[in-house]
Design an enzyme around this catalytic site. Sequence first.
Site, mmCIF file in Angstrom:
data_model
loop_
_atom_site.group_PDB
_atom_site.id
_atom_site.type_symbol
_atom_site.label_atom_id
_atom_site.label_comp_id
_atom_site.label_asym_id
_atom_site.label_seq_id
_atom_site.Cartn_x
_atom_site.Cartn_y
_atom_site.Cartn_z
ATOM 1 N N ASP A 275 -16.080 92.523 86.211
ATOM 2 C CA ASP A 275 -16.892 92.177 85.044
ATOM 3 C C ASP A 275 -17.977 91.179 85.441
ATOM 4 O O ASP A 275 -17.876 90.517 86.472
ATOM 5 C CB ASP A 275 -16.005 91.554 83.957
ATOM 6 C CG ASP A 275 -15.149 92.607 83.263
ATOM 7 O OD1 ASP A 275 -15.513 93.797 83.330
ATOM 8 O OD2 ASP A 275 -14.119 92.243 82.670
ATOM 9 N N TYR B 1 -5.836 89.185 91.867
ATOM 10 C CA TYR B 1 -6.698 88.385 90.988
ATOM 11 C C TYR B 1 -6.125 86.991 90.811
ATOM 12 O O TYR B 1 -4.902 86.797 90.846
ATOM 13 C CB TYR B 1 -6.778 89.015 89.589
ATOM 14 C CG TYR B 1 -7.499 90.335 89.526
ATOM 15 C CD1 TYR B 1 -8.845 90.384 89.178
ATOM 16 C CD2 TYR B 1 -6.824 91.523 89.787
ATOM 17 C CE1 TYR B 1 -9.508 91.600 89.092
ATOM 18 C CE2 TYR B 1 -7.477 92.738 89.713
ATOM 19 C CZ TYR B 1 -8.820 92.779 89.357
ATOM 20 O OH TYR B 1 -9.474 93.976 89.276
ATOM 21 N N TYR C 180 -7.064 96.727 83.896
ATOM 22 C CA TYR C 180 -7.866 95.703 83.233
ATOM 23 C C TYR C 180 -7.029 94.440 83.071
ATOM 24 O O TYR C 180 -6.044 94.432 82.324
ATOM 25 C CB TYR C 180 -8.338 96.197 81.861
ATOM 26 C CG TYR C 180 -9.339 97.328 81.932
ATOM 27 C CD1 TYR C 180 -10.690 97.054 82.174
ATOM 28 C CD2 TYR C 180 -8.953 98.649 81.748
ATOM 29 C CE1 TYR C 180 -11.623 98.084 82.235
ATOM 30 C CE2 TYR C 180 -9.878 99.681 81.801
ATOM 31 C CZ TYR C 180 -11.209 99.393 82.043
ATOM 32 O OH TYR C 180 -12.121 100.407 82.093
#
Length: 400
Positions: free
Chosen positions: A228, A294, A362
């Site tokens: 993003d 992440y 996501y």
Amino acid sequence: MILKTSKEILREITLCDHCLGRQFGKISISTNERRGKVIRNLLNCLNPELSTNFNKQKPCFLCDNIFERAEDIVKNISPDFEFFTFHAGTKIPEEIMKKEEMLKEKYGLQYQESIKQELNRELGKDIGAIIGKEFKREKEDVTILLHPYDSKVEYVINPLFIYGRYNKLVRGIPQTKWFCTRCKGRGCAKCGNTGKMYDVSVEELISELFLKETKGADSSFHGAGREDIDVLMLGNGRPFVLEIKSPKIRDIDLQKLELEVNQINEGKVRISGLCFVEKEIVEKIKNTHMRKTYLAEIDVCLTEEEKRKIEEFFLDRDIYQETPNRVVHRRADKTRIRKVYKVLTSKENCSSLEIYCDGGLYIKELISGDEGRTNPSIAELLGKNIKCVLLNVISIEEKV
Ligand SMILES: [Zn+2]
Ligand SMILES: [Zn+2]
């Protein structure tokens, strides 16, 4: 049989040795020209009264004696760009192809080879010798398309593909050029006439120097997924392929360019591990879901009990995820299943999560649950509202 048919043909029309021999081209391995000569000599010898002798003054009905001009045609090739390998083809006028077809039908010439094939072969030989480059049947740098009947040459320069990995070190820039949603790139008041939603993108920051160096016409940026706009891409970087269209220079120094791109974009974007690749790699990096790691910051402080719960629950766990609410307007609504391999919490602080998972998951929604569209989620597990406030990709699997 060959002699009888040839006699019938030559009574009506004039053919050069190439075109005569080619009507029986698939019968033997000799060249068309030689075969044509042999047939003609035999006919002359057996039927002296018929004078089928080919008169060089007369133009050939099929090819207009194009084979005599082969050398001149090839001399028209004068490329003003760099290349190392080539493939050649010819563009034959429709009317010639039609004449050939007509002849084939009329005399039942089932072994006829087409003039296009012979010209490709004959001219291709000369081209290699004259331009001193390597002939390649596929993955050639350039396709040279000769128009033998109007002294024209067309060049189709194939793209250059450069693989590498990038780091995005600032938030707020998209991976690729993002056209203005109102004007679709033409420029309007909303976008300040730039035609874009954002001033720059990772794509533009990287491709500019490459375009300059290769004198390419345009470029495309193919990433192995994308983060993003507000997410950093850290660690070993994300694989990408930069496609340079119609490059005039192919032999560029990737090491030097890597340094220059990194100097100009210091603190914003970094690239590494550049190498030349083939086109297939584009599909490969787009379609293989590489595992990712992440680092997420959330908006609540987790208790030790909650930390333990998260780490225990998210072990090789399948996550069912509908397309998130925030992107469903521009992407197909479907349910995907991706795995979370593990989630590590931090000893030093209560709001950091290190998430190891499949590519394509996501993360913001894994945390918030996205109103039940992602299942299970960290919010659901703990029974409270949780949002991701900061997200970085810290590692992407090495293999491509
Ligand atoms: Zn001919
Ligand atoms: Zn606009």
